[in-house]
Every structure is written in C-alpha cells, then in structure tokens.
Design a protein around this motif. Structure first.
Motif, PDB file in Angstrom:
ATOM      1  N   ASP A 155       0.854  -1.185   0.000  1.00  0.00           N
ATOM      2  CA  ASP A 155       0.000   0.000   0.000  1.00  0.00           C
ATOM      3  C   ASP A 155       0.890   1.235   0.000  1.00  0.00           C
ATOM      4  N   GLY A 198       1.308   7.573   9.816  1.00  0.00           N
ATOM      5  CA  GLY A 198       0.279   7.309  10.803  1.00  0.00           C
ATOM      6  C   GLY A 198      -0.711   6.234  10.409  1.00  0.00           C
ATOM      7  N   GLU A 199      -0.601   5.650   9.204  1.00  0.00           N
ATOM      8  CA  GLU A 199      -1.539   4.619   8.763  1.00  0.00           C
ATOM      9  C   GLU A 199      -0.808   3.309   8.484  1.00  0.00           C
ATOM     10  N   LYS A 200      -1.531   2.201   8.755  1.00  0.00           N
ATOM     11  CA  LYS A 200      -0.958   0.894   8.514  1.00  0.00           C
ATOM     12  C   LYS A 200      -0.871   0.623   7.011  1.00  0.00           C
ATOM     13  N   GLU A 215       3.228  -5.834   7.975  1.00  0.00           N
ATOM     14  CA  GLU A 215       2.382  -4.663   8.241  1.00  0.00           C
ATOM     15  C   GLU A 215       3.224  -3.619   8.968  1.00  0.00           C
ATOM     16  N   THR A 249       3.602   0.733  10.114  1.00  0.00           N
ATOM     17  CA  THR A 249       2.943   2.031  10.292  1.00  0.00           C
ATOM     18  C   THR A 249       4.025   3.102  10.360  1.00  0.00           C
ATOM     19  N   SER A 309      -0.450  12.391   3.480  1.00  0.00           N
ATOM     20  CA  SER A 309      -1.885  12.126   3.532  1.00  0.00           C
ATOM     21  C   SER A 309      -2.240  11.069   2.501  1.00  0.00           C
ATOM     22  N   GLU A 310      -3.433  10.482   2.688  1.00  0.00           N
ATOM     23  CA  GLU A 310      -3.903   9.473   1.747  1.00  0.00           C
ATOM     24  C   GLU A 310      -4.128  10.080   0.373  1.00  0.00           C
TER      25      GLU A 310
END
Length: 499
Positions: free
Chosen positions: A50, A55-57, A105, A107, A139-140
């Motif tokens: 991904d 801050g996101e997995k 995984e 982060t 950011s996403e």
C-alpha cells in the motif's frame, strides 16, 4: 564464515495502474499498490505494498526468489524495517504465507523519503535487500494522487505470477555485450578418438563361434571378456588343436635335446657350435608353443575384449569362415570423440579469428559449447581437400552421450571481432509468422512483448540488432509459457496471490 550481502544491482518501482484494480464484493476498488523490485547477486525481491502514509498501517506482500535457479526462498524468518524521517519501524515474519511469499504490516510515523530493508539468513549466508528512495506520504490523498500520476499502459503485457514461474523452468536476465563476429556453419563427422577404439582380427583361419547370443553391435563388454572362438575343428588343414600338440611335442623334444647336449658340451664331447644350434632350436620351438598355448585353445583362437566399452561394429557372423588377419569386430570406449568438419574455402582467411565453437547433434535441438564438453581445437587444415575443395577443422570433445560415432553434428564457429554487440540467449527469442520478439520484464510478474530484429547466432546466443537496450531484463527460460499465458488472455497480476 557466513557471508553478509547488502545492496542491490538494480531497482524498479512500478506503480500499478489502470486495468490492474480488483473489484471486491462490495463493488469498491481495491486500493492501488506500489511495486518494488530489487536484484542482488543472489536474490530477487518483488514486493507489493500500500502507499506508505504517515500514521496509517500499510500491508506489504513480498516474494523472494533465488537467482541461481529462480525458485522460492525456503521458509526462514524474514524481518522488514522502514527508516524514514529519523524513525525506524519494523516487523518480523516468522512463517511465510507460502514458500517464498511473506506478508508484513508497517505504520510509518513521519512523511518523507526512506529506505525499506528486508533481512534474512539461510544456510548459505546472511542477506539484506534494500529498497532506496521509498516515499512516505503526508496524507492518503497525496499518496493516491502520486500513484495515479505513475500509471502506465499495459495493453501489450502478459501476467505470469511468481507462483507460476517457480513451478516451471523459468529465468530472466539482462542482455550482454559481447565481441560477437560472423558465424561459420558446417557439418562435422563424429569418430572415436585415437586410442579409444581397437580392431580385433583373426590370428588363425577357422570358423567363427560366438560365446553367446548377446554378441551384437552396441553390446557392452568388459576388459578380458570372452567374446568368440576361431575354430579349425573339422577343417583338414586348420585344426589348431593338432598344431598346439605338434608345437608342444617339438618343444619338449628340443628341450630334451638341448639338455643332453649341454652335458656333452660340458665334457668337451661335442663342439660349441652344435650346442648353440641346439639352444636356438629349443628357444624357437618354445616360443612357438607358448604363443599357441597363450592365444589359442585346443578348439581354436580365444577372442577377448581388450578394453571395457562396447562393440561398435560386428564384422562377422556366427558360423562364418574367417581368414588370418581378417577384422572380426571393433571395440570402443568412446570417452573422447574427434569431430572433423569441412569448411568452405572462402572462410580460410577467418582461421585466425575463430574464438568460439558450438555443436548440435543431428538430429537434435540441444546445443553444446566446446567448453561444456571439455573440448579443444586440434587442428585447422593448412591445405584444401582435393576431393571437395574445402579445408578441415578438427575438434576433440568428451562424449556426453549425445554424440554417436559415425553420426553428424552441426558445427557453428564464432569469429572474433573488435566490435561488441548486444546478445541474448537463443532460448529467449520467439518467432511468429516471420516476426521475432522477446518478453521484456516490466515487473517480475508483468512482461511486455517486444518485437526485435535478430542478427547472427552461434546456437547459444543471438545478436540483437534493434529493439532492446542493455538494461532491458528479458525472459531467458520459459518464454513459451508466457506466450501461452498471453494467448489465454489473462491479465491479473494478483492471480494466485494470498492477501
């Protein structure tokens, strides 16, 4: 001492674009993945992840392939770390999802550039594969926007998953620049090397009597093995048994006469000359008798194999009459073979430029280099053969079992040149309706069909005139499997993957 390798040979970051998104049962598109490919001398790393967002997995699916045989990494613990913004995030995966496939995984904490590292240890050593210039987005929206900017057109590509390649005879490689000159083609005759073959001949006249029913051309024989008898029994003048008996009687008589005269000479009763004549007669009769005794039986000549090998030619039939000196059979070891090719006169000026030889048995598709066969160039004829106007080129090779004495071999002679040319293995080259192409790797699971123009070939490698660059990694083994996959119309880079 265990070795420790850090680094990479090449890096490819391919952003999976249109046509590669998965629709799930909810109807929502699966998030885009970023692909990372790294090569070291020993390993290929192919990872899908991904986009890394602070801050996101992020999920990572990694494939590890041995470069030696293009098979998966055997189950060992693999750790991954992401260094970004002065922070380090890591995870250890103890058990692979499948052989060679691991999930992780992470982060990441801080946006910016980073390095993604995979570390593992096998019985051969300790390895660290690094993916440099990994981007962690703030950011996403920023991450997905960057992915969409990198989308590529994959309409001429074929998917061949790592799981598929691991189960087949598959490999990829980079083109090589070689001093590859013109190629001379000829046909060579295969003959046993001197000393590896022996002709056995009859030492007496008589009838040929085989030792058994297994005496045929091609039959294996061992040194000293009894093969046949040349018998004179029943023949008026060729009864070897009578000759042996006669020689034995002559020997015994001459021996007794010599012993008697030796005593008389000691008493000065006969002249020295008479003693020497008796001695000569004794030695001659002894030699005749021992020769017959050691080489013949009473029923005839005993023929045994002089070496371990096989019967290359059987020149007589069971029950046939053979005369003294007539060849009976040829026994061969065939450890070494001599190949002689006749080359056209117009290539005589290229003699000094010969620097590579490849051979292909006829019929057959397998090609060997001279080095593979522990071979060497024996001679190049300095004069032309008056029968055909060509000059001979003679090689000696170890017999791999692919060559048959008396058979033919296609010989390709590569000549030296000062100009280097881009080459690939012949197995990488595909042909369809007169057009030639190769499969160029876009990622370890995505291959682009690329038309090329081939040049000279020595049977092992082929010159590429146009269509490829030095950095274009191509399929070198298993291209036909990818061709079949393309014909099926499948285009799913995640087929067979575990997520």
């Amino acid at each position: 001492m265990k070795k420790y390798l850090i680094g990479f040979v090449s890096l490819f970051l391919i952003f999976l674009g249109c046509g590669h998104r998965h629709e799930q049962e909810t109807g929502h598109a699966e998030p885009e993945k970023i692909q990372y490919t790294v090569y070291s001398a020993d390993w290929e790393l192919f990872a899908e992840a991904d986009p890394f967002i602070a801050g996101e997995k992020a999920q990572i699916l990694a494939h590890f392939t041995r470069m030696a045989d293009f098979k998966p990494l055997s189950p060992v613990p693999v750790s991954v770390t992401l260094k970004s913004g002065g922070r380090e995030n890591g995870q250890i995966s103890g058990v692979p999802v499948r052989d060679g496939i691991y999930t992780f995984e992470l982060t990441p904490e801080i946006a910016g550039g980073g390095v993604l590292s995979f570390h593992f240890q096998t019985g051969e050593g300790e390895y660290n594969l690094e993916v440099p210039d990994v981007q962690v987005f703030a950011s996403e929206e920023e991450g997905h926007a960057t992915v969409h900017q990198k989308e590529e057109d994959n309409t001429n590509c074929t998917v061949f998953t790592k799981e598929q390649s691991w189960k087949s005879n598959f490999a990829t490689g980079l083109p090589e620049k070689l001093a590859f000159g013109s190629v001379i083609r000829s046909i060579a005759r295969v003959e046993p090397a001197p000393g590896d073959e022996m002709v056995i001949s009859a030492k007496t006249n008589g009838m040929v009597l085989f030792a058994g029913n297994s005496l045929t051309s091609g039959a294996a024989v061992s040194k000293g093995q009894f093969l046949m008898t040349i018998s004179g029994n029943g023949l008026a003048e060729e009864n070897i048994g009578l000759k042996i008996e006669e020689a034995r009687n002559n020997f015994q008589q001459s021996e007794a006469d010599f012993e008697r005269k030796t005593k008389l000479a000691g008493e000065k009763l006969i002249p020295e000359k008479e003693l020497q004549e008796s001695k000569a007669h004794y030695l001659n009769s002894k030699a005749v008798y021992e020769n017959l005794r050691d080489n013949f039986r009473r029923d005839g000549q005993t023929v045994v194999s002089p070496m371990t090998g096989f019967i290359r030619k059987l020149l007589v039939q069971n029950g046939e009459y053979a005369a003294t000196g007539q060849p009976l059979l040829v026994v061969s070891k065939d450890n070494s073979l001599v190949l002689t090719a006749d080359v056209l006169q117009k290539y005589h000026q290229e003699i000094g430029k010969m620097n590579g030889f490849t051979l292909r048995p006829l019929p057959g598709n397998k090609t060997f280099s001279l080095e593979e066969l522990n071979g060497r160039l024996l001679s190049v004829g300095g004069s032309l053969n008056s029968a055909n106007g060509m000059f001979p080129v003679t090689l000696q090779v170890s017999n791999s079992g692919e060559f048959i004495p008396g058979g033919l071999v296609e010989l390709l002679i590569r000549c030296k040149t000062d100009r280097e040319q881009l080459t690939i293995p012949v197995e990488a080259l595909m042909e369809e309706q007169g057009l030639y192409y190769v499969f160029v790797q876009r990622s370890p699971e995505l291959f682009e069909r690329r038309e090329i123009i081939p040049g000279a070939s020595d049977g092992l490698r082929v010159v590429i005139i146009s269509g490829l660059q030095e950095g274009d990694r191509v399929i070198t083994k298993g291209a036909v499997l990818v061709k079949l996959a393309k014909a099926s119309g499948a285009l799913d880079p995640h087929a067979g993957h575990v997520h």
